[in-house]
Design an enzyme around this catalytic site. Structure first.
Site, short mmCIF file in Angstrom:
data_model
loop_
_atom_site.label_atom_id
_atom_site.label_comp_id
_atom_site.label_asym_id
_atom_site.label_seq_id
_atom_site.Cartn_x
_atom_site.Cartn_y
_atom_site.Cartn_z
N GLY A 23 27.67 9.88 0.46
CA GLY A 23 28.72 8.93 0.31
C GLY A 23 28.40 7.59 -0.32
O GLY A 23 27.75 7.78 -1.62
N ILE A 24 28.80 6.36 0.03
CA ILE A 24 28.75 5.28 -0.82
C ILE A 24 27.18 5.07 -0.86
O ILE A 24 26.70 4.56 -2.19
CB ILE A 24 29.19 4.23 0.13
CG1 ILE A 24 30.77 4.30 0.01
CG2 ILE A 24 29.02 2.92 -0.66
CD1 ILE A 24 31.65 3.66 0.83
N GLY A 25 26.50 5.17 0.02
CA GLY A 25 24.95 5.08 0.01
C GLY A 25 24.31 5.62 -0.89
O GLY A 25 23.40 5.36 -1.87
N TYR A 163 36.54 2.61 16.47
CA TYR A 163 36.11 2.28 15.07
C TYR A 163 36.46 0.84 14.71
O TYR A 163 35.68 -0.27 14.48
CB TYR A 163 36.76 3.14 13.98
CG TYR A 163 36.42 2.72 12.54
CD1 TYR A 163 35.15 2.89 12.24
CD2 TYR A 163 37.44 2.40 11.72
CE1 TYR A 163 34.82 2.73 10.87
CE2 TYR A 163 37.03 2.25 10.38
CZ TYR A 163 35.72 2.21 9.90
OH TYR A 163 35.50 1.85 8.48
#
Length: 267
Positions: A23-25, A163
């Site tokens: 993902g983003i990382g 969340y």
């Protein structure tokens, strides 16, 4: 994004990215691969981290991988020990690791652990990480980048209690601590994101075909913040939702329960 400014700013820097195996990382690490910097990639899945390391090290960046479940005290302690042994300290921390859960209260009655595990990774882990590394960041006049959610700035919605509560907890902590951190010479940046097409949203069936931001786009936004040092990034249209949250709160709180009961969505 200005590539020249990014390269000049990050030359020789040490950058820690949590949640870096996908993902983003992962995409952020790939955006930074051509820079002569030291990337410390942290996630639970070591095999994925090693694949990313092999890809990046064909370019200019140096990569260290550290497999750890940041919810576990022993593994967090090992990571902190590793960070404090870095000869050049730490310059930038990107707090990106997170856990998302979409579940109604009705289905959560026997799942208290959903709330403890979201708080563990979305709140307690980044707080512990930053408390330990503040002296390292202060020494290098570094930066902390928190990858957050627009939900932290909007009216809470059903089915996301675990969340939203955990992400909002860290967002509040970070905004509260920011003036003190800034006073130490540490820059702070909050990245407020809408839905992003990452593996984290795949368990939610309703999101699989929903329009979402590309993690590559988000990675570029984060990278840009490393040289602009802007305190906040949020979508330009978010102010509409914030106004709606402010004005419509009472109406929303009266109407929504009726709608949920009528449609049976509370189950």
């Amino acid at each position: 994004m200005n590539e020249k400014k990014l390269h000049r700013k990050l030359e020789g820097k040490t950058i820690l990215i949590t949640g870096a195996s996908s993902g983003i990382g992962k995409e952020l690490a790939l955006v930074l691969k051509d820079i002569n910097a030291h990337l410390i990639l942290v996630a639970r899945r070591e095999e994925q981290l090693l694949l990313i390391k092999a890809e990046i090290e064909q370019s200019n960046a140096k990569v260290s991988v550290f497999s750890a479940d940041l919810r576990k005290i022993a593994e967090m302690d090992k990571l902190l020990h590793f960070l404090h042994r870095q000869p050049d300290g730490i310059d930038i921390i990107v707090s990106n690791a997170g856990l998302s859960i979409n579940r109604s209260i009705e289905k959560s009655l026997e799942r208290y652990h959903d709330f403890t595990r979201t708080m563990a990774i979305n709140y307690f882990a980044p707080v512990q990480l930053l408390l330990s590394t503040v002296p390292l960041l202060e020494k290098n006049k570094g930066q902390i980048i928190n990858v957050s959610t627009i939900n932290a700035l909007l009216l809470p919605i059903p089915f996301w209690a675990a969340y939203q509560a955990s992400k909002s907890a860290f967002d509040t902590w970070f905004r509260s601590a920011a003036p003190e951190l800034n006073g130490k010479g540490i820059s702070t940046t909050s990245i407020y994101l809408p839905l992003v097409k990452t593996p984290m949203i795949e368990p939610t069936a309703a999101y699989r075909n929903t329009p979402a931001m590309s993690p590559v786009h988000v990675a570029n936004i984060i990278a840009k913040s490393m040289y602009t040092k802007n305190k906040i990034y949020k979508p330009w249209w978010l102010f509409i939702g914030q106004i709606g949250s402010l004005i419509g709160r009472r109406i929303w709180e009266k109407i929504l329960p009726r709608l949920l009961l009528k449609r049976g969505l509370n189950k």
